[in-house]
Structure formats: C-alpha cells, structure tokens
Scaffold this active site. Structure first.
Site, mmCIF file in Angstrom:
data_model
loop_
_atom_site.group_PDB
_atom_site.id
_atom_site.type_symbol
_atom_site.label_atom_id
_atom_site.label_comp_id
_atom_site.label_asym_id
_atom_site.label_seq_id
_atom_site.Cartn_x
_atom_site.Cartn_y
_atom_site.Cartn_z
ATOM 1 N N GLY A 101 0.902 -1.076 0.004
ATOM 2 C CA GLY A 101 0.062 -0.183 0.072
ATOM 3 C C GLY A 101 0.851 1.238 0.101
ATOM 4 O O GLY A 101 0.400 2.372 0.198
ATOM 5 N N ALA A 106 3.730 2.171 -8.921
ATOM 6 C CA ALA A 106 3.700 3.378 -9.386
ATOM 7 C C ALA A 106 5.155 4.244 -9.131
ATOM 8 O O ALA A 106 5.622 4.929 -10.024
ATOM 9 C CB ALA A 106 2.511 4.174 -8.890
ATOM 10 N N ALA A 107 5.668 3.930 -8.036
ATOM 11 C CA ALA A 107 6.935 4.626 -7.931
ATOM 12 C C ALA A 107 8.313 4.006 -8.617
ATOM 13 O O ALA A 107 8.952 5.234 -9.212
ATOM 14 C CB ALA A 107 7.341 4.798 -6.267
ATOM 15 N N ASP A 148 -2.658 7.110 -6.566
ATOM 16 C CA ASP A 148 -1.173 6.768 -6.366
ATOM 17 C C ASP A 148 -0.323 7.277 -7.492
ATOM 18 O O ASP A 148 0.599 8.037 -6.912
ATOM 19 C CB ASP A 148 -1.298 5.172 -6.683
ATOM 20 C CG ASP A 148 -1.570 4.522 -5.299
ATOM 21 O OD1 ASP A 148 -2.144 4.725 -4.665
ATOM 22 O OD2 ASP A 148 -1.068 3.282 -5.145
HETATM 23 O O1 PMV Z 1 -3.040 -0.217 -2.269
HETATM 24 P P1 PMV Z 1 -2.615 1.125 -2.704
HETATM 25 O O2 PMV Z 1 -2.045 1.908 -1.649
HETATM 26 O O3 PMV Z 1 -2.139 1.196 -3.873
HETATM 27 O O4 PMV Z 1 -3.920 1.850 -2.725
HETATM 28 C C1 PMV Z 1 -4.929 1.848 -3.493
HETATM 29 C C2 PMV Z 1 -6.181 2.770 -2.973
HETATM 30 C C3 PMV Z 1 -7.585 2.300 -3.475
HETATM 31 O O5 PMV Z 1 -8.368 3.186 -3.347
HETATM 32 C C4 PMV Z 1 -7.936 0.995 -2.881
HETATM 33 C C5 PMV Z 1 -7.566 1.852 -5.103
HETATM 34 C C6 PMV Z 1 -7.496 2.947 -6.122
HETATM 35 O O6 PMV Z 1 -7.107 2.690 -7.229
HETATM 36 O O7 PMV Z 1 -7.584 4.166 -5.737
#
Ligand code: PMV
Length: 309
Positions: A101, A106-107, A148
C-alpha cells in the site's frame, strides 16, 4: 550521474471510496524512494536493459510483449518523446516495500520513466508522465482511481477526485505520522474487486458508506488546512470503521490501529488497499516513541515515520 526518482506514498483518507468518485487525500513519503540510475552498457550489450537487484534483462518494447509494467512504461515514454530506445542499462533501486500500500509499483515506474527520458536527453512534463503512469497502473490494479500515480508524480499532499484537476493541500500544522507494516502482503486488485462485489450485492447500503467516507475526506481536508490535529485523529478513526464495514481491514490491521490509539496516537487507520499492508497512526513529537514501540511489540514488521508539512 543521470537518474530518476520517485517517492513512496500513503493514502490518508478515502481509499476505496475514491474508486467510486469520492474525494480522497494522499501524501508522498519523500524519504522512502525508488530510483533508476542510467548506466552505460558493457561492450557486449546493445539496447535498453533493466537491472533489478537480482537480475538484468533486455527490454523488448514490441507490442506483443507488453506484459511487464516496465516494458509498457518504456514504450509509452519513448512514444511520448518520439525517441528510440537508448543503448543503456537502467538500474532500479527501491526502498519501498512491495504489495504493502505504499505505491511501490507506481514509484518504480515513475523513477524508471524519468531516468529513461533523461537517458534520451529529454524531460517529461509531470502532466504527461502522470497520464502515462496511470496506464501502467492498470496492470497492477485493474481499475485504478489514479490517486497513486498522481501523488507520486507531483510529490505533494493532494485532495483527489477521479477525473478532476488535482488540488494540492497546504497544511496548517505539521502532521507527524507513523506507518506500520502488518508484514502481510495483500493485493489491491483483490480488495478493490471485493468491494465491487459488495457494492453490486447491496448497492444502497454500500453507496451510503462510500458517501460518508467522502464526507470524512472533505472534513479532513479542512482539519489539515486549519491544523486541527484532534479532529484529524477522530476522522481517521471514523474512516477506519467504515473500511472495516467494507471488509478491507484485517485482524492484524485492527490490532495495530487499536494498539496505536491505546498508546496515545490521536488517530489511526489502515491505509491503501487493505487486508494487509500498512496502517498509519497520527502522533505528536511527544507520543511518537511510545506509539512506535507499542506498534513493534504488537507485531508490526516495520515502522516508518513521516511528517507532512
Ligand atoms: O493499495 P494502494 O495503496 O495502492 O491503494 C489503492 C487505493 C484504492 O483506493 C484502494 C484503489 C485506487 O485505485 O484508488
């Protein structure tokens, strides 16, 4: 040395609801980064190569081999810049734990895209880069909201609504956060699709939870801007409860949230896709060390700290 870099990120409010058009808030974690370093190829090597900590491989940017996120990134960057693949190796180094999370995918893609642009003597505007990393995110997430890539590319705290121009947030007082890893790897794609199933089976109830999360994110923005940390902490707790109802928390996340609050954190919640990964706790310079040691005692695999200011 030519290189590109990008920070980790955390979602403070609104994860999951953001996929359904609600506002969300995210911030970069600038001292935990992914980097891509441009190195000359050894004499026996031609073309664009990627070196990861354990192996090197040539990048094929032919359309039929775009299964890899980095190969897709390379092709999108070179197309956007009207450039040919340079004859270099891009060495990737990342301090960001994966599947937790913190936006590792992406980074790494953002750092790689910036380094590749530099390797062909060009620069990518953030707007172009953001659109391109969003395409790459679809490989990781299926139906990403775009939060993200946006927070990572622009590297500033943002108030984000899917499809709308980004709104940077200026905080009224420094926000000290601990980020604790459950040590349980979790797939955002799986959590997002579980919420989708729930939404389809009980639309009216889930919609009202998503609306409430959106209203919490709105209030949180005001609390951040006015520096009202007590209010911010309360909103984090409320947001966590609603994420529990959406079934995306876990016993490990709940335990770390409860322990952090018990040790004096102003608020705490899971962060990101959930079902594992990280939680965040709002602390002050006075409570930080007690909350950190409580989180470690309660089983956190790693505790990072960051200040949003
Ligand atoms: O798991 P992460 O931190 O990449 O977060 C995803 C965030 C969500 O809202 C669950 C999905 C999204 O695409 O926004």
């Amino acid at each position: 040395m030519i290189e590109g870099s990008a920070p980790a990120k955390i979602i403070l409010f609104g994860e999951h609801a953001v996929v359904y058009g609600q506002p969300a808030i995210a911030a970069p974690v600038s001292d935990v980064r992914a980097r891509a370093i441009v190195e000359p190829n050894p004499p026996d090597r031609r073309g664009l190569h990627i070196a990861l900590p354990h192996f090197d491989f040539p990048v094929s940017i032919a359309a039929e081999t775009l299964d890899s996120a980095l190969a897709l990134t390379a092709r999108l960057v070179l197309d956007a810049l009207h450039a040919h693949a340079p004859n270099v190796t891009l060495r990737i180094e990342s301090q960001i734990p994966i599947a937790s999370g913190l936006g590792s995918g992406a980074a790494v893609s953002t750092a790689f895209a910036r380094a590749l642009a530099a390797a062909v003597g060009k620069q990518l505007a953030n707007e172009t880069l953001n659109a391109l990393i969003f395409e790459v995110e679809k490989i990781h997430h299926g139906t990403p909201s775009g939060i993200d890539n946006t927070v990572i590319v622009y590297e500033r705290p943002i108030y984000y609504i899917k499809g709308q121009p980004i709104e940077p947030i200026r905080v009224g007082a420094p926000i000290h956060l601990l980020i604790a890893d459950t040590g349980v790897g979790a797939s955002t794609r799986v959590a997002v699709s579980a919420v989708r199933t729930l939404f389809e089976s009980d639309t009216a109830r889930i919609q009202s939870i998503l609306d409430t999360i959106g209203s919490i994110a709105q209030q949180a923005r005001s609390a951040m801007e006015s520096g009202d940390l007590q209010m911010l902490g309360r909103l984090m707790r409320q947001n966590h409860t609603h994420l529990q109802t959406l079934t995306v928390s876990s016993s490990e996340l709940d335990r770390l949230v409860d322990e952090a609050i018990g040790a004096g954190a102003l608020g705490a919640k899971m962060s990101g896709g959930g079902r594992g990964g990280n939680m965040i706790a709002l602390v002050t310079p006075e409570t930080e060390s007690a909350v950190r040691s409580t989180l470690l005692k309660a089983g956190a695999a790693r505790v990072l700290s960051t200040i949003i200011e």
